[in-house]
Design an enzyme around this catalytic site. Structure first.
Site, PDB file in Angstrom:
ATOM      1  N   CYS A   8       6.082   0.684 -11.776  1.00  0.00           N
ATOM      2  CA  CYS A   8       5.596   0.445 -13.156  1.00  0.00           C
ATOM      3  C   CYS A   8       5.850   1.586 -14.087  1.00  0.00           C
ATOM      4  O   CYS A   8       5.997   1.457 -15.285  1.00  0.00           O
ATOM      5  CB  CYS A   8       4.009   0.428 -13.195  1.00  0.00           C
ATOM      6  SG  CYS A   8       3.437  -1.302 -12.415  1.00  0.00           S
ATOM      7  N   GLY A  45       7.929  -2.157   6.613  1.00  0.00           N
ATOM      8  CA  GLY A  45       8.618  -0.831   6.094  1.00  0.00           C
ATOM      9  C   GLY A  45       8.611  -0.755   4.517  1.00  0.00           C
ATOM     10  O   GLY A  45       9.209  -0.016   4.068  1.00  0.00           O
ATOM     11  N   THR A  74       7.118   0.738   1.354  1.00  0.00           N
ATOM     12  CA  THR A  74       6.746   2.252   0.887  1.00  0.00           C
ATOM     13  C   THR A  74       6.225   2.007  -0.785  1.00  0.00           C
ATOM     14  O   THR A  74       5.473   3.046  -1.091  1.00  0.00           O
ATOM     15  CB  THR A  74       7.627   3.276   1.083  1.00  0.00           C
ATOM     16  OG1 THR A  74       8.779   3.031   0.319  1.00  0.00           O
ATOM     17  CG2 THR A  74       8.186   3.377   2.492  1.00  0.00           C
ATOM     18  N   HIS A  77       9.966  -5.891  -4.599  1.00  0.00           N
ATOM     19  CA  HIS A  77      11.236  -5.194  -4.766  1.00  0.00           C
ATOM     20  C   HIS A  77      12.324  -5.787  -4.128  1.00  0.00           C
ATOM     21  O   HIS A  77      11.770  -6.223  -2.908  1.00  0.00           O
ATOM     22  CB  HIS A  77      11.429  -3.798  -5.390  1.00  0.00           C
ATOM     23  CG  HIS A  77      10.768  -3.066  -3.962  1.00  0.00           C
ATOM     24  ND1 HIS A  77       9.567  -3.084  -3.858  1.00  0.00           N
ATOM     25  CD2 HIS A  77      11.556  -2.628  -2.862  1.00  0.00           C
ATOM     26  CE1 HIS A  77       9.605  -1.906  -2.562  1.00  0.00           C
ATOM     27  NE2 HIS A  77      10.565  -2.246  -2.202  1.00  0.00           N
TER      28      HIS A  77
HETATM   29  P1  5GP Z   1      10.697   0.035   0.476  1.00  0.00           P
HETATM   30  O1  5GP Z   1      10.894   1.150   1.354  1.00  0.00           O
HETATM   31  O2  5GP Z   1       9.284  -0.119  -0.349  1.00  0.00           O
HETATM   32  O3  5GP Z   1      11.303  -1.259   0.757  1.00  0.00           O
HETATM   33  O4  5GP Z   1      11.522   0.505  -1.098  1.00  0.00           O
HETATM   34  C1  5GP Z   1      11.334   1.611  -1.861  1.00  0.00           C
HETATM   35  C2  5GP Z   1      12.628   2.177  -2.584  1.00  0.00           C
HETATM   36  O5  5GP Z   1      12.456   2.714  -3.673  1.00  0.00           O
HETATM   37  C3  5GP Z   1      13.291   3.146  -1.589  1.00  0.00           C
HETATM   38  O6  5GP Z   1      14.369   2.708  -0.947  1.00  0.00           O
HETATM   39  C4  5GP Z   1      13.042   4.420  -2.177  1.00  0.00           C
HETATM   40  O7  5GP Z   1      14.331   5.205  -1.929  1.00  0.00           O
HETATM   41  C5  5GP Z   1      13.078   3.782  -3.610  1.00  0.00           C
HETATM   42  N1  5GP Z   1      12.446   4.689  -4.500  1.00  0.00           N
HETATM   43  C6  5GP Z   1      11.104   5.169  -4.382  1.00  0.00           C
HETATM   44  N2  5GP Z   1      10.706   6.034  -5.434  1.00  0.00           N
HETATM   45  C7  5GP Z   1      11.902   6.051  -6.408  1.00  0.00           C
HETATM   46  C8  5GP Z   1      12.122   6.338  -7.483  1.00  0.00           C
HETATM   47  O8  5GP Z   1      11.561   7.422  -8.129  1.00  0.00           O
HETATM   48  N3  5GP Z   1      13.343   6.188  -8.071  1.00  0.00           N
HETATM   49  C9  5GP Z   1      14.275   5.418  -7.705  1.00  0.00           C
HETATM   50  N4  5GP Z   1      15.332   5.155  -8.385  1.00  0.00           N
HETATM   51  N5  5GP Z   1      14.082   4.927  -6.517  1.00  0.00           N
HETATM   52  C10 5GP Z   1      12.896   5.133  -5.644  1.00  0.00           C
HETATM   53 ZN    ZN Z   2       3.831  -1.623 -10.199  1.00  0.00          ZN
END
Ligand code: 5GP
Ligand code: ZN
Length: 111
Positions: free
Chosen positions: A6, A91, A93, A98
């Site tokens: 967000c 997994g 985070t 997304h």
């Molecule tokens: P998840 O692990 O939830 O599937 O994916 C979250 C993704 O968001 C991860 O690949 C992580 O590297 C990315 N991510 C987390 N914080 C940020 C951020 O502040 N900027 C960007 N560009 N990517 C982020």
């Molecule tokens: Zn959000």
């Protein structure tokens, strides 16, 4: 709301944007898991696939309708992978739904 994505939508946290419209944003992942790694998010705080309903599914439909265009724009000409992680065991985070768009090499088997 204390949500990283967000904050990226609002501009509070900067990102390298690759596509934006009124319903979604796509930007490069800060910690790429592939040579090309883009994250596609809706401009609505939906937690995960587990929170999808008839009322909010249009955001997901819209994102998928743009995948091909976004993939081409970042040079993914020989295919790619689209992944969504759901919940701790999946997994996830960042708890704002997304879709990872990854490619730029021949990817291995799924986990
Ligand atoms: P998840 O692990 O939830 O599937 O994916 C979250 C993704 O968001 C991860 O690949 C992580 O590297 C990315 N991510 C987390 N914080 C940020 C951020 O502040 N900027 C960007 N560009 N990517 C982020
Ligand atoms: Zn959000």
């Amino acid at each position: 709301m204390d949500c990283v994505f967000c904050k990226i939508i609002s501009g509070e946290i900067p990102s390298r944007k690759v596509y934006e419209d009124d319903m979604m944003l796509a930007f490069y992942d800060i910690e790429p898991a592939a040579p090309v790694h883009v994250v596609m998010i809706p401009k609505a705080h939906i937690e995960s696939v587990d929170a999808l309903t008839e009322e909010n599914i249009a955001y997901v439909t819209h994102i998928f309708s743009k995948v091909s265009e976004i993939a081409k724009s970042v040079g993914l000409k020989d295919g790619y992978r689209v992944v969504t992680n759901c919940g701790p065991d999946g997994g996830q985070t960042v708890f704002h739904i997304h879709f990872h768009l990854m490619g730029g090499k021949t990817l291995g088997k799924m986990a």
